[in-house]
Design an enzyme around this catalytic site. Structure first.
Site, short mmCIF file in Angstrom:
data_model
loop_
_atom_site.label_atom_id
_atom_site.label_comp_id
_atom_site.label_asym_id
_atom_site.label_seq_id
_atom_site.Cartn_x
_atom_site.Cartn_y
_atom_site.Cartn_z
N HIS A 29 0.99 -1.20 0.10
CA HIS A 29 0.16 0.02 0.07
C HIS A 29 0.78 1.40 -0.16
O HIS A 29 0.58 2.20 -0.70
CB HIS A 29 -0.79 -0.06 1.21
CG HIS A 29 -1.92 1.06 1.24
ND1 HIS A 29 -2.23 1.56 2.61
CD2 HIS A 29 -2.42 1.84 0.37
CE1 HIS A 29 -3.16 2.55 2.13
NE2 HIS A 29 -3.33 2.73 0.98
N GLU A 32 1.83 2.10 -3.58
CA GLU A 32 0.82 2.70 -4.21
C GLU A 32 0.80 4.34 -4.12
O GLU A 32 0.53 5.01 -4.89
CB GLU A 32 -0.38 2.01 -3.67
CG GLU A 32 -1.48 2.73 -4.26
CD GLU A 32 -3.18 2.52 -3.72
OE1 GLU A 32 -3.72 3.25 -3.70
OE2 GLU A 32 -3.11 1.18 -3.16
N HIS A 33 1.04 4.74 -2.91
CA HIS A 33 1.12 6.21 -2.80
C HIS A 33 2.42 6.70 -3.34
O HIS A 33 2.66 7.69 -4.02
CB HIS A 33 1.15 6.45 -1.48
CG HIS A 33 -0.05 6.62 -0.64
ND1 HIS A 33 -0.88 7.39 -0.37
CD2 HIS A 33 -1.03 5.20 -0.37
CE1 HIS A 33 -2.16 6.92 0.21
NE2 HIS A 33 -2.25 5.70 0.04
N GLU A 36 -5.68 7.98 5.93
CA GLU A 36 -6.59 7.23 5.28
C GLU A 36 -6.86 5.98 5.75
O GLU A 36 -8.38 5.81 6.05
CB GLU A 36 -5.69 6.97 4.00
CG GLU A 36 -6.58 5.73 3.06
CD GLU A 36 -5.90 5.30 1.87
OE1 GLU A 36 -6.17 4.55 1.09
OE2 GLU A 36 -4.44 5.44 1.76
#
Length: 452
Positions: free
Chosen positions: A71, A74-75, A151
């Site tokens: 994850h 992904e950023h 998030e």
């Protein structure tokens, strides 16, 4: 007929296949000399195109010391490359009216952009640059850490999301599939630049990269654009190594021994509405009964005429939102029923969900109900094909999950072949597996004493 993607290699190391659909859509597949696979679907008349870059790696593949890295990447891939800053990436797509995003799953990660057909070169250049040439600066890791924590905090404030996460844990147990995709706040706080960068170097490699595109495009032109972008990044263009093997599939094993035993899980929250999830193990992603599962989900909770919608919402007014769902992975899966209701009505709602599931398994369904279920599944499949992003995703799943391409006509035929006996048998098999009940709401552990 399905096209086997593992048996198409030609003498020059390129793989490709043309498949004409009823509407003239054309699917082709090529393995570039460096090993990257490119799959496209040309849609005549389309004025837009969606391109995605995929790796068959997700949150379940993380070692303990790198939890959250998938994850995190992904950023971070949007934070800059050797050629572009984060602002450059944003401007490149904004100025052509395109949009870009990424998605981390439990078994795949993707980066994608949708643009006008004429601007596909921009999408290829930007997405390939991000995937091949991310710089992963330490300061970006530290800066993005706060964004990811925000998030996760937002997800923790969404009680339905919390229920879904706890349900996955209840069904899959203490396994990588039971963990949250984005990692926990502690995982993100502990993540180091070295761990994230090592995850990137190991998994973002030519033999693991799949590029898919659908819409107004030409296959050979896309291959040329991808080849140029990879060469610009310094990726190898010589002899192609064999693609990384697909994740080992285990079709037909509904209840692997590592799963949790089922039971009741309550998550105490000071909320006005309770969130109820009842279900258990489902089918793997490659199980041939997935077409049956699709019809079963439609019949039980896929639309306004479905059983739980009618019983829970229309007849009794107990919930605004109620539905059935499933998810399949290489060696595991889950199936469940959801409803959001007033906390005082939880026992009644749980009883109705369980009752409708059991009635389907025991008493079966009529021809009219079967026809509606098949029709809903067929319609959602065809209507989804109006979106180039959905077509792009189907290509990726064909390559990374199934190892074959199944056209729309073939899929509709598989749905039409589902019988009432098929649906009843699967409903019974699901019912016999360990069941889990997850309830999020203003309860203590003793208040929700409803057997699942």
């Amino acid at each position: 007929m399905p096209v086997d993607l593992t048996t198409l290699e030609g003498p020059d190391g390129w793989l490709e296949h043309d498949a004409a659909g009823r509407a003239g859509a054309r699917v082709r597949r090529t393995r570039l000399p460096g090993g990257v696979r490119v799959l496209t679907e040309q849609v005549p008349g389309a004025r837009s195109a969606t391109l995605g870059a995929w790796v068959g790696v997700g949150s379940r593949d993380e070692a303990d010391h790198e939890r959250g890295s998938t994850h995190f990447l992904e950023h971070l891939l949007f934070k800059g490359t050797r050629r572009r800053s984060a602002m450059d990436i944003a401007v490149a797509l904004d100025e052509v009216g395109g949009d870009a995003n990424a998605a981390t799953g439990k078994e795949t990660t993707s980066y994608y952009a949708r643009v006008l057909d004429a601007d596909l070169p921009v999408a290829v250049d930007v997405v390939c640059d991000m995937v091949t040439s991310a710089v992963l600066r330490a300061e970006d890791v530290d800066g993005e850490r706060g964004v990811i924590l925000e998030e996760l905090a937002a997800a923790e404030d969404d009680d339905e999301d919390v229920a879904q996460e706890r349900f996955a844990l209840a069904v899959h147990g203490d396994t990588p599939l039971g963990r949250p995709i984005g990692g926990t706040p502690d995982d993100i706080r502990r993540a180091t630049r070295d761990a994230v960068a090592d995850h990137y170097r190991r998994h973002y490699v030519p033999e693991g990269l799949v590029v898919t595109a659908a819409g107004g495009l030409e296959h050979d032109a896309v291959c040329d654009l991808v080849s140029g972008a990879l060469a610009e990044a310094g990726w190898p263009v010589g002899d192609a190594p064999d693609p990384l093997p697909r994740r080992a599939a285990t079709a037909g094993r509904l209840v692997p021994s590592r799963r949790g035993p089922g039971g009741v899980v309550t998550v105490e929250r000071d909320t006005e509405q309770a969130h109820v999830l009842l279900g258990g193990p489902g089918l793997t992603a490659t199980d041939e009964r997935r077409w049956v599962m699709g019809v079963l989900v439609a019949v039980l909770g896929g639309g306004m005429s479905s059983r739980i919608f009618q019983e829970v919402r229309e007849k009794r007014g107990l919930a605004y939102s109620t539905y059935a769902f499933d998810a399949g992975y290489a060696d595991d899966g889950l199936f469940g029923l959801y409803a959001g209701c007033t906390p005082a009505r939880v026992p009644e709602v749980v009883e109705l969900l369980a009752e409708q599931w059991a009635l389907l398994a025991r008493d079966g369904l009529g021809e009219d109900e079967l026809r509606r279920g098949r029709g809903q599944l067929s319609g959602s499949l065809v209507l989804g094909m109006e979106d180039s992003g959905a077509r792009m995703t189907r290509l990726a799943r064909a390559e990374l999950v199934h190892g074959r391409w199944t056209g729309v006509d073939e899929a509709l035929g598989r749905i039409a072949a589902v019988t009432a006996d098929d649906v009843v048998a699967l409903a019974g098999e699901l019912l016999d597996a360990p069941r889990s009940l997850v309830v999020v709401g203003p309860f203590d552990d003793d208040l929700v004493a409803v057997a699942p």
